[in-house]
Design a protein around this motif. Structure first.
Motif, short mmCIF file in Angstrom:
data_model
loop_
_atom_site.label_atom_id
_atom_site.label_comp_id
_atom_site.label_asym_id
_atom_site.label_seq_id
_atom_site.Cartn_x
_atom_site.Cartn_y
_atom_site.Cartn_z
N VAL A 1 0.84 -1.20 0.00
CA VAL A 1 0.00 0.00 0.00
C VAL A 1 0.87 1.25 0.00
O VAL A 1 0.60 2.22 -0.72
CB VAL A 1 -0.95 0.00 1.21
CG1 VAL A 1 -1.77 1.29 1.25
CG2 VAL A 1 -1.88 -1.21 1.17
N ALA A 2 1.95 1.23 0.80
CA ALA A 2 2.85 2.40 0.85
C ALA A 2 3.46 2.67 -0.52
O ALA A 2 3.62 3.83 -0.92
CB ALA A 2 3.96 2.17 1.88
N SER A 3 3.80 1.62 -1.24
CA SER A 3 4.39 1.79 -2.57
C SER A 3 3.41 2.47 -3.52
O SER A 3 3.79 3.36 -4.30
CB SER A 3 4.80 0.42 -3.14
OG SER A 3 5.30 0.56 -4.45
N MET A 4 2.13 2.09 -3.45
CA MET A 4 1.13 2.73 -4.31
C MET A 4 0.89 4.19 -3.91
O MET A 4 0.69 5.06 -4.75
CB MET A 4 -0.17 1.93 -4.28
CG MET A 4 -0.07 0.64 -5.10
SD MET A 4 -1.58 -0.34 -5.08
CE MET A 4 -1.42 -1.20 -3.53
N LEU A 5 0.95 4.45 -2.61
CA LEU A 5 0.80 5.83 -2.16
C LEU A 5 1.99 6.69 -2.60
O LEU A 5 1.83 7.88 -2.90
CB LEU A 5 0.65 5.87 -0.63
CG LEU A 5 -0.65 5.30 -0.08
CD1 LEU A 5 -0.57 5.17 1.43
CD2 LEU A 5 -1.83 6.18 -0.46
N GLN A 6 3.17 6.08 -2.64
CA GLN A 6 4.35 6.82 -3.06
C GLN A 6 4.25 7.29 -4.50
O GLN A 6 4.78 8.35 -4.85
CB GLN A 6 5.61 5.96 -2.90
CG GLN A 6 6.12 5.90 -1.47
CD GLN A 6 7.38 5.06 -1.35
OE1 GLN A 6 7.52 4.30 -0.41
NE2 GLN A 6 8.29 5.21 -2.28
N THR A 7 3.59 6.53 -5.35
CA THR A 7 3.44 6.96 -6.74
C THR A 7 2.61 8.23 -6.85
O THR A 7 2.74 8.98 -7.82
CB THR A 7 2.78 5.85 -7.59
OG1 THR A 7 1.45 5.61 -7.11
CG2 THR A 7 3.58 4.57 -7.53
N LYS A 8 1.80 8.50 -5.84
CA LYS A 8 0.95 9.68 -5.85
C LYS A 8 1.52 10.82 -5.01
O LYS A 8 1.48 11.99 -5.42
CB LYS A 8 -0.44 9.31 -5.32
CG LYS A 8 -1.46 10.43 -5.41
CD LYS A 8 -2.84 9.89 -5.04
CE LYS A 8 -3.92 10.96 -5.27
NZ LYS A 8 -5.26 10.43 -4.95
N TYR A 9 2.10 10.47 -3.85
CA TYR A 9 2.55 11.50 -2.93
C TYR A 9 4.08 11.60 -2.79
O TYR A 9 4.56 12.49 -2.09
CB TYR A 9 1.95 11.25 -1.54
CG TYR A 9 0.45 11.28 -1.51
CD1 TYR A 9 -0.26 12.47 -1.59
CD2 TYR A 9 -0.28 10.09 -1.41
CE1 TYR A 9 -1.65 12.48 -1.57
CE2 TYR A 9 -1.67 10.11 -1.39
CZ TYR A 9 -2.35 11.30 -1.47
OH TYR A 9 -3.72 11.32 -1.44
N GLY A 10 4.81 10.69 -3.42
CA GLY A 10 6.26 10.71 -3.29
C GLY A 10 6.73 9.97 -2.04
O GLY A 10 5.96 9.25 -1.40
N GLU A 11 8.00 10.15 -1.70
CA GLU A 11 8.55 9.48 -0.52
C GLU A 11 7.84 9.96 0.73
O GLU A 11 7.49 11.14 0.84
CB GLU A 11 10.05 9.78 -0.40
CG GLU A 11 10.91 9.11 -1.45
CD GLU A 11 10.93 7.59 -1.30
OE1 GLU A 11 10.88 7.12 -0.14
OE2 GLU A 11 10.97 6.89 -2.32
N PRO A 12 7.59 9.07 1.69
CA PRO A 12 6.90 9.49 2.91
C PRO A 12 7.74 10.49 3.71
O PRO A 12 8.97 10.42 3.72
CB PRO A 12 6.69 8.18 3.68
CG PRO A 12 7.71 7.24 3.14
CD PRO A 12 7.91 7.63 1.69
N ASP A 13 7.05 11.41 4.38
CA ASP A 13 7.73 12.36 5.24
C ASP A 13 8.24 11.69 6.52
O ASP A 13 9.17 12.19 7.16
CB ASP A 13 6.79 13.52 5.61
CG ASP A 13 6.35 14.30 4.37
OD1 ASP A 13 7.22 14.92 3.74
OD2 ASP A 13 5.16 14.27 4.04
N GLU A 14 7.62 10.59 6.88
CA GLU A 14 8.03 9.85 8.07
C GLU A 14 7.71 8.38 7.87
O GLU A 14 6.65 8.04 7.35
CB GLU A 14 7.31 10.39 9.30
CG GLU A 14 7.70 9.71 10.60
CD GLU A 14 6.93 10.25 11.80
OE1 GLU A 14 6.92 9.57 12.85
OE2 GLU A 14 6.34 11.34 11.69
N ALA A 15 8.63 7.51 8.27
CA ALA A 15 8.42 6.07 8.18
C ALA A 15 9.01 5.43 9.43
O ALA A 15 10.18 5.67 9.76
CB ALA A 15 9.05 5.49 6.92
N ARG A 16 8.20 4.64 10.13
CA ARG A 16 8.66 4.03 11.38
C ARG A 16 8.28 2.55 11.43
O ARG A 16 7.25 2.14 10.90
CB ARG A 16 8.04 4.75 12.58
CG ARG A 16 8.41 6.21 12.71
CD ARG A 16 7.79 6.84 13.94
NE ARG A 16 8.21 6.13 15.15
CZ ARG A 16 7.71 6.39 16.36
NH1 ARG A 16 6.77 7.30 16.50
NH2 ARG A 16 8.14 5.72 17.41
#
Length: 233
Positions: free
Chosen positions: A117-132
């Motif tokens: 899911v994070a990978s699909m969101l990255q295509t829209k929003y770019g790299e996450p601002d925070e990942a934990r």
């Protein structure tokens, strides 16, 4: 002198004209950048899928006819997203859409589902601002504590050799206890952990949360308006 001034006058006018032209070009570029920025903001996703913030409950229901009213005045529907069962809840602030939350069932590998899911969101929003990843954070902390315990035991061993005496039994016991605790904690980190990825845009905060506790696990994905938040106005 007058002839020299007369000869220089065309050069001055030319230089002035060039400077004015360059200034005009800079203004044009600046305006073009500003317009592009405004277009990107206007075209940016402001909600979940084809919804937009501030939509009324009736407008949301028109997009999702199967949605039903739930306690608190929100709307909810049962669906499927990314090959996972999904409960989608639309929350409103003074009859304006402010938050959309998806509760996703993840029966398989939770980390794999979160990455997908994070990978699909990255295509829209770019790299996450925070990942934990709570398990990774805990592993790093354990590594530091183990290193410190190892240094302490090494210092005790060197001192014992210098003093021609046996190594302090309590130091060895502490080392063994530290290793046993690390092993047990590492096991539980595979059983209980939290994954979190965050994106922040001018209009929307997107949070993807994965949690595994007591053998149960799931993903939640929330879209929150930066201006309208349910219950905040």
């Amino acid at each position: 002198m007058r002839r020299k001034l007369a000869a220089l006058l065309p050069l001055c006018l030319l230089a002035s004209g060039c400077e004015n032209s360059q200034h005009a070009q800079r203004l044009e570029r600046r305006e073009a950048i500003r317009e592009a920025h405004l277009r990107s903001l206007r075209g940016a996703a402001t909600g979940f899928e084809d919804t937009r913030w501030s939509m009324s409950p009736d407008e949301v229901r028109a997009r999702y006819p199967e949605a039903v009213v739930v306690d608190g005045g929100g709307l909810e529907l049962q669906s499927e997203r990314w090959d996972m069962p999904a409960t989608i809840r639309f929350s409103f602030a003074q009859e304006k859409l402010a938050t959309v939350t998806l509760y996703l069932g993840a029966p398989g590998d939770l980390r794999e589902a979160h990455r997908g899911v994070a990978s699909m969101l990255q295509t829209k929003y770019g790299e996450p601002d925070e990942a934990r990843d709570s398990a990774e954070e805990a592993a790093r902390q354990r590594a530091v504590l183990s290193a410190l315990a190892g240094l302490a035991f090494a210092a005790e061993t060197i001192q014992a050799v210098q003093e021609l005496r046996p190594v302090d039994a309590s130091s060895l016991e502490q080392m063994n206890e530290r290793a046993w605790m690390d092993s047990e904690d590492a096991y539980w980190d595979t059983q209980e952990y939290t994954l979190l990825s965050k994106w922040n845009t001018s209009a929307t905060k997107v949070h993807l949360l994965g949690r595994r506790v007591g053998g149960q696990q799931g993903l939640s994905l929330s879209y929150v308006s930066t201006v309208l938040r349910a219950g905040s106005i």
